[in-house]
Structures are given as structure tokens and as C-alpha cells.
Design a protein around this motif. Structure first.
Motif, short mmCIF file in Angstrom:
data_model
loop_
_atom_site.label_atom_id
_atom_site.label_comp_id
_atom_site.label_asym_id
_atom_site.label_seq_id
_atom_site.Cartn_x
_atom_site.Cartn_y
_atom_site.Cartn_z
N ASN A 289 0.72 -1.19 0.18
CA ASN A 289 -0.04 0.02 -0.01
C ASN A 289 0.86 1.26 0.05
O ASN A 289 0.28 2.26 -0.52
CB ASN A 289 -0.89 0.05 1.10
N GLY A 290 2.13 1.25 0.28
CA GLY A 290 3.23 2.45 0.50
C GLY A 290 3.91 2.63 -0.85
O GLY A 290 3.90 3.90 -1.45
N TRP A 291 4.09 1.64 -1.69
CA TRP A 291 4.94 1.88 -2.63
C TRP A 291 4.63 1.06 -3.99
O TRP A 291 4.61 1.54 -5.05
CB TRP A 291 6.27 1.25 -2.54
N VAL A 292 4.05 -0.29 -4.02
CA VAL A 292 3.67 -1.07 -4.98
C VAL A 292 2.54 -0.62 -5.65
O VAL A 292 2.63 -0.44 -7.06
CB VAL A 292 3.52 -2.52 -4.61
N ASP A 293 1.42 -0.42 -5.07
CA ASP A 293 0.32 -0.13 -5.50
C ASP A 293 -0.13 1.43 -6.16
O ASP A 293 -0.22 2.14 -4.93
CB ASP A 293 -1.11 -0.67 -4.75
N PRO A 294 -0.01 1.60 -6.99
CA PRO A 294 -0.14 3.38 -7.36
C PRO A 294 -1.74 3.66 -7.46
O PRO A 294 -2.01 4.85 -7.21
CB PRO A 294 0.34 3.29 -8.74
N HIS A 295 -2.67 2.86 -7.54
CA HIS A 295 -3.93 3.20 -7.46
C HIS A 295 -4.73 3.02 -6.09
O HIS A 295 -4.71 1.93 -5.83
CB HIS A 295 -4.70 2.26 -8.50
N GLN A 296 -4.85 3.98 -5.37
CA GLN A 296 -5.47 3.96 -4.10
C GLN A 296 -6.68 4.68 -4.05
O GLN A 296 -7.05 5.78 -4.54
CB GLN A 296 -4.36 4.80 -2.91
N GLN A 297 -7.51 4.01 -3.01
CA GLN A 297 -8.84 4.42 -2.82
C GLN A 297 -8.99 5.47 -2.02
O GLN A 297 -9.96 6.35 -2.00
CB GLN A 297 -9.84 3.22 -2.71
N ALA A 298 -8.14 5.38 -1.09
CA ALA A 298 -8.23 6.13 0.35
C ALA A 298 -6.64 6.68 0.33
O ALA A 298 -5.80 6.21 -0.14
CB ALA A 298 -8.69 5.49 1.57
N PRO A 299 -6.15 7.80 1.17
CA PRO A 299 -5.34 8.12 1.20
C PRO A 299 -4.27 7.11 2.10
O PRO A 299 -4.71 6.14 2.60
CB PRO A 299 -5.30 9.21 2.62
N ARG A 300 -3.13 6.90 1.55
CA ARG A 300 -2.13 5.75 1.77
C ARG A 300 -2.15 5.32 3.28
O ARG A 300 -1.97 4.21 3.90
CB ARG A 300 -0.71 6.04 1.28
N ALA A 301 -1.49 6.54 4.00
CA ALA A 301 -1.51 6.68 5.30
C ALA A 301 -2.79 5.91 6.24
O ALA A 301 -2.72 5.01 7.15
CB ALA A 301 -0.97 7.69 5.78
N LEU A 302 -3.88 6.39 5.80
CA LEU A 302 -5.24 5.91 6.36
C LEU A 302 -5.31 4.32 6.18
O LEU A 302 -5.49 3.80 6.94
CB LEU A 302 -6.24 6.74 5.88
#
Length: 124
Positions: free
Chosen positions: A27-40
Motif C-alpha cells: 500500500n505504500g509503494w507497489v500499488d499506485p492506485h489508491q481509493q483512500a489516502p495511503r497512510a489511512l
């Protein structure tokens, strides 16, 4: 050999620490498509696992029992991700690590309970 406590403790720790590392890396580096903020997203997925790190490292019986229930939730998440486009690899690894966590926690708790019963029978 299957009743080896250090082996099953190691399996549980590999499952737990591997899942934590995988969630952070994916979730931090590999997946560029996030539905929500990465940290959350990372916080929501890791928070339940972090509560059990200390107990597993301290070899607490109750923690090994509780982590089996948490592993089932991550197993369901992993199966869900297996059928999500572009998340198959992530889902497969989460599923495998949750199986390791479940089996390691279950077998460790079982062996620890048998040892406790044997110890109590010797004292009587």
C-alpha cells in the motif's frame, strides 16, 4: 515433529510480521492506485495486527488464541482481494500469510495448553 512449539511459534510470527510488512510495502509503494489516502489505508489494515505483536513475542497463550480470530478476518480480506482486478498477487499473499498466522497461533496455543495440563498433572 509437528508438535514442535518453536516451529509453530515461528510460523505464527512469519505470518504476523510478513503480513505487516506486506501491507506497508504494497500500500505504500507497489500499488499506485489508491481509493483512500495511503497512510489511512495502512493504519486501518495494520492497527489490528499491531495489538498482538507484543503478546506473540512474549509467548502469551491468550494472544495466540485471539490472533486466530483476527487471522480469519484477514483470510476473508485476502480472498476478496484475489478476485479484485490488479490485486490478485496481493490477495494471494495475504491469504497465505493469514493461513500461516492461523495455523501457527492455533497449534502454538494447543501445544501450550497440553504442556500446561501435563504440568498440572505432575504437580498433583
Amino acid at each position: 515433529m509437528l508438535a514442535s512449539l518453536p516451529l509453530w511459534r515461528a510460523v505464527a510470527l512469519v505470518g504476523l510480521l510478513g503480513m505487516i510488512a506486506l501491507i506497508v510495502v504494497w500500500n505504500g509503494w507497489v500499488d499506485p492506485h489508491q481509493q483512500a489516502p495511503r497512510a489511512l489505508e495502512i493504519l486501518i489494515l495494520i492497527a489490528p495486527l499491531l495489538f498482538f505483536v507484543r503478546g506473540l513475542l512474549a509467548e502469551r497463550h491468550s494472544t495466540h488464541v485471539k490472533i486466530t480470530f483476527v487471522a480469519i478476518i484477514y483470510f476473508i480480506i485476502g480472498i476478496w482481494l484475489v478476485f479484485t482486478p490488479d490485486e490478485e498477487a496481493y490477495g494471494t499473499i495475504i491469504t497465505l500469510l493469514s493461513i500461516c498466522l492461523y495455523m501457527g497461533g492455533f497449534m502454538t496455543a494447543r501445544i501450550m495448553m497440553k504442556e500446561e495440563i501435563a504440568r498440572n498433572n505432575q504437580e498433583q
